[in-house]
Design an enzyme around this catalytic site. Structure first.
Site, PDB file in Angstrom:
ATOM      1  N   PRO A 197      83.822  30.232  77.181  1.00 48.78           N
ATOM      2  CA  PRO A 197      83.491  31.166  76.103  1.00 48.78           C
ATOM      3  C   PRO A 197      83.790  30.578  74.720  1.00 48.78           C
ATOM      4  CG  PRO A 197      85.611  31.721  77.036  1.00 48.78           C
ATOM      5  CD  PRO A 197      85.088  30.553  77.837  1.00 48.78           C
ATOM      6  N   GLY A 198      82.926  30.872  73.783  1.00 44.96           N
ATOM      7  CA  GLY A 198      83.176  30.519  72.387  1.00 44.96           C
ATOM      8  C   GLY A 198      83.290  31.798  71.586  1.00 44.96           C
ATOM      9  N   ARG A 199      82.136  32.413  71.352  1.00 44.99           N
ATOM     10  CA  ARG A 199      82.042  33.590  70.496  1.00 44.99           C
ATOM     11  C   ARG A 199      83.060  34.696  70.815  1.00 44.99           C
ATOM     12  NH1 ARG A 199      77.034  35.071  68.431  1.00 44.99           N
ATOM     13  NH2 ARG A 199      76.138  33.869  70.139  1.00 44.99           N
ATOM     14  N   CYS A 232      68.267  29.873  47.304  1.00 42.59           N
ATOM     15  CA  CYS A 232      66.839  30.005  47.008  1.00 42.59           C
ATOM     16  C   CYS A 232      66.008  29.898  48.277  1.00 42.59           C
ATOM     17  CB  CYS A 232      66.431  28.942  45.995  1.00 42.59           C
ATOM     18  SG  CYS A 232      67.294  29.209  44.453  1.00 42.59           S
ATOM     19  N   GLU A 233      66.119  30.888  49.123  1.00 42.42           N
ATOM     20  CA  GLU A 233      65.356  31.005  50.370  1.00 42.42           C
ATOM     21  C   GLU A 233      65.188  32.492  50.632  1.00 42.42           C
ATOM     22  OE1 GLU A 233      64.435  28.641  52.814  1.00 42.42           O
ATOM     23  OE2 GLU A 233      65.415  26.886  51.950  1.00 42.42           O
ATOM     24  N   TYR A 267      80.544  30.850  64.961  1.00 41.23           N
ATOM     25  CA  TYR A 267      79.318  30.255  64.409  1.00 41.23           C
ATOM     26  C   TYR A 267      79.136  30.655  62.936  1.00 41.23           C
ATOM     27  CZ  TYR A 267      78.728  29.664  69.408  1.00 41.23           C
ATOM     28  OH  TYR A 267      78.937  29.347  70.727  1.00 41.23           O
TER      29      TYR A 267
HETATM   30  N1  LLP Z   1      78.945  26.286  76.869  1.00 42.62           N
HETATM   31  C1  LLP Z   1      77.822  25.673  76.475  1.00 42.62           C
HETATM   32  C2  LLP Z   1      77.297  24.565  77.261  1.00 42.62           C
HETATM   33  C3  LLP Z   1      77.157  26.117  75.308  1.00 42.62           C
HETATM   34  O1  LLP Z   1      76.035  25.515  74.930  1.00 42.62           O
HETATM   35  C4  LLP Z   1      77.688  27.195  74.571  1.00 42.62           C
HETATM   36  C5  LLP Z   1      77.039  27.674  73.354  1.00 42.62           C
HETATM   37  C6  LLP Z   1      78.880  27.794  75.019  1.00 42.62           C
HETATM   38  C7  LLP Z   1      79.467  27.323  76.178  1.00 42.62           C
HETATM   39  C8  LLP Z   1      79.544  28.949  74.302  1.00 42.62           C
HETATM   40  O2  LLP Z   1      78.736  30.073  74.257  1.00 42.62           O
HETATM   41  P1  LLP Z   1      79.301  31.453  73.682  1.00 42.62           P
HETATM   42  O3  LLP Z   1      80.402  31.905  74.609  1.00 42.62           O
HETATM   43  O4  LLP Z   1      79.828  31.200  72.323  1.00 42.62           O
HETATM   44  O5  LLP Z   1      78.141  32.345  73.694  1.00 42.62           O
HETATM   45  N2  LLP Z   1      74.867  29.581  66.977  1.00 42.62           N
HETATM   46  C9  LLP Z   1      74.491  30.643  67.912  1.00 42.62           C
HETATM   47  C10 LLP Z   1      75.093  30.457  69.276  1.00 42.62           C
HETATM   48  C11 LLP Z   1      74.789  29.102  69.887  1.00 42.62           C
HETATM   49  C12 LLP Z   1      75.442  28.891  71.220  1.00 42.62           C
HETATM   50  C13 LLP Z   1      75.331  27.457  71.628  1.00 42.62           C
HETATM   51  N3  LLP Z   1      75.970  27.169  72.868  1.00 42.62           N
HETATM   52  C14 LLP Z   1      74.868  31.986  67.304  1.00 42.62           C
HETATM   53  O6  LLP Z   1      75.431  32.018  66.214  1.00 42.62           O
HETATM   54  O7  LLP Z   1      74.595  33.043  67.884  1.00 42.62           O
END
Ligand code: LLP
Length: 438
Positions: free
Chosen positions: A285-287, A365-366, A392
């Site tokens: 998880p990231g987000r 400017c977009e 992000y």
């Molecule tokens: N693992 C892999 C292989 C990934 O490509 C990603 C995210 C994650 C884990 C983590 O995903 P999460 O748990 O954060 O959903 N910039 C975009 C999101 C791009 C996600 C890219 N890959 C946004 O702001 O919504």
């Protein structure tokens, strides 16, 4: 959510009054403010969902690569999912052991592969290879370095895109996506790993996309992954782990039915169904670990209306804009994914009852430098917070239009415990001017 509003109408994050940051000469605006306690709570809650089963939460560093966040996660035993040499060096520097790092990426350079193979005594936990072709590349580098590369196959489960309920730009688990080993190529990739004495298989991985508010697509990916893992085990292939990826959504205001722990519980239940529940379980998880526990603070520079004061035209509502000093270079998500971040005043004006709709826009400017329509008090207010900006946000920020990167402030126990100030206004111009012909 770490956001509260106190009795005086002041917005707080993790207990800290946000107007103190926004009006401070040191930080000002635009500034990201992060609640480290809220992020740690998220990590602990997710770990608890495994109910003692051997697991590893590999935080996707791309969501937010601020040292106080990743150092704290590392202290809580989290690993890292990285996608570049930069992220790998950062994660190791922040205290994540190489044994807890997985590296994804469809196009790794030889330099990146070498760094991953050379980290720690045995290299990282796994280079997650995303194509049959990449297996051969990693093998060649491992042989050149005299190392055994631990690899995982990131498979592409080939789901129907209509079943991946998220924005098309962040859906990855379908046939048209560049990510993951296509299912028809999995047998040869597994065979090549088994035959090589420079490669060893750590696990099987799947990541179907991001910002899921229900678990169905995640479960769809997990089923394909677990069925492959079951076959591999039946054929005598040893596996250390299965990795069902990240993608757990957060509530940006439109609701989010599933909590991160729900994704884990559903995946654990499926692992039992497929008879692979004895394997270590990784998630990426990231987000969900960071997104809801941060805001982007901005100052209101001015308002704008399309007509003279009090002029009403039947059938043609007034267009109102609120211009703020944060733009798409600071927070790209609305421009890239039409995503909504709630915009709220830091201090509620005295007569907060009267509201009207205004389009909140930045200075870039977009046309896409647009944070959308928001219902806001009519009475003037000086600063706003864009909510749920922890994932992000800063990590995708740029200096487009000659703008400095935003400042960052880290809160723990209601106090500021770390900060990164904004670069001086001259910095961008000086750097660009430093390129000179001989
Ligand atoms: N693992 C892999 C292989 C990934 O490509 C990603 C995210 C994650 C884990 C983590 O995903 P999460 O748990 O954060 O959903 N910039 C975009 C999101 C791009 C996600 C890219 N890959 C946004 O702001 O919504």
């Amino acid at each position: 959510m770490s956001i509260t509003r106190d009795d005086a109408g002041e917005l707080r994050l993790g207990g800290l009054k946000l107007s103190e940051v926004a009006t401070s000469p040191t930080y000002g605006t635009p500034t990201y403010v992060y609640d480290l306690d809220g992020m740690d709570r998220e990590a602990l809650e997710l770990a608890a969902a495994f109910e003692g089963h051997p697991h590893l939460v590999c935080y996707a560093v791309k969501a937010n690569s601020a040292a106080p966040i990743v150092r704290s996660f590392a202290k809580h035993g989290l690993g890292a999912d990285v996608v570049s040499a930069g992220e790998l060096l950062f994660a190791l520097g922040a205290g994540v052991s190489a044994d807890l790092v997985v590296m994804s990426g469809v196009a790794k350079t030889d330099e990146e592969i070498d760094l991953a193979l050379g980290a720690g005594p045995r290299g990282i936990l796994a280079l997650q290879v995303e194509s049959a072709e990449e297996v051969a590349r990693v093998e060649a580098r491992a042989r050149a370095l005299g190392r055994v590369a631990r690899v995982s196959l990131r498979i592409n489960p080939g789901l129907d895109p209509s079943e991946i309920h998220t924005h098309a730009n962040i859906a990855t688990g379908h046939d048209e996506a560049k990510f993951g080993v296509p299912l028809p190529r999995v047998p040869e990739a597994l065979a090549r790993i088994a035959e090589s004495n420079s490669l060893t298989l750590s696990g099987l991985t799947c990541h179907v996309g991001s910002q899921f508010t229900t678990t169905d697509a995640y479960e769809g990916g997990a089923k394909v992954l677990f069925s492959l893992a079951k076959d591999a085990l039946a054929r005598g292939i040893a596996l250390d782990y299965v990795d069902t990826g990240g993608g757990f959504g957060i509530d940006y205001g439109g609701g989010c039915a599933a909590r991160p722990a729900d994704f884990v519980r559903k995946a654990r239940a499926l692992a039992k169904v497929y008879g692979v529940d004895h394997l270590r379980h990784l998630v990426e998880p990231g987000r969900s670990l960071v997104g809801s526990h941060a805001v982007l603070l901005a100052k209101v520079l001015q308002t704008k209306s399309d007509r003279p004061a009090n002029e009403r035209v039947a059938g043609d509502p007034e267009r109102r804009w609120l211009m703020i000093d944060a733009g798409m270079n600071d927070l790209m998500r609305p421009a890239l994914y039409q995503s909504n971040h709630r915009v709220v005043p830091l201090a509620l004006p005295s007569s907060a009852s009267a509201t009207a709709s205004a389009r909140v826009v930045g200075p870039v400017c977009e046309s896409s430098d647009d944070f959308g329509l928001h219902t806001l008090p009519i009475e003037p207010f000086s600063h706003v917070a864009l909510l749920d900006a922890g994932a992000y946000g800063y990590s995708m920020a740029s200096r487009y239009n000659g703008r400095p990167l935003p400042a960052e402030v880290f809160v723990r126990g209601g106090r500021i415990v770390a900060a990164k100030e904004r670069a001086p206004l001259r910095a961008w111009a000086d750097e660009r001017l430093s390129i000179a012909e001989e």
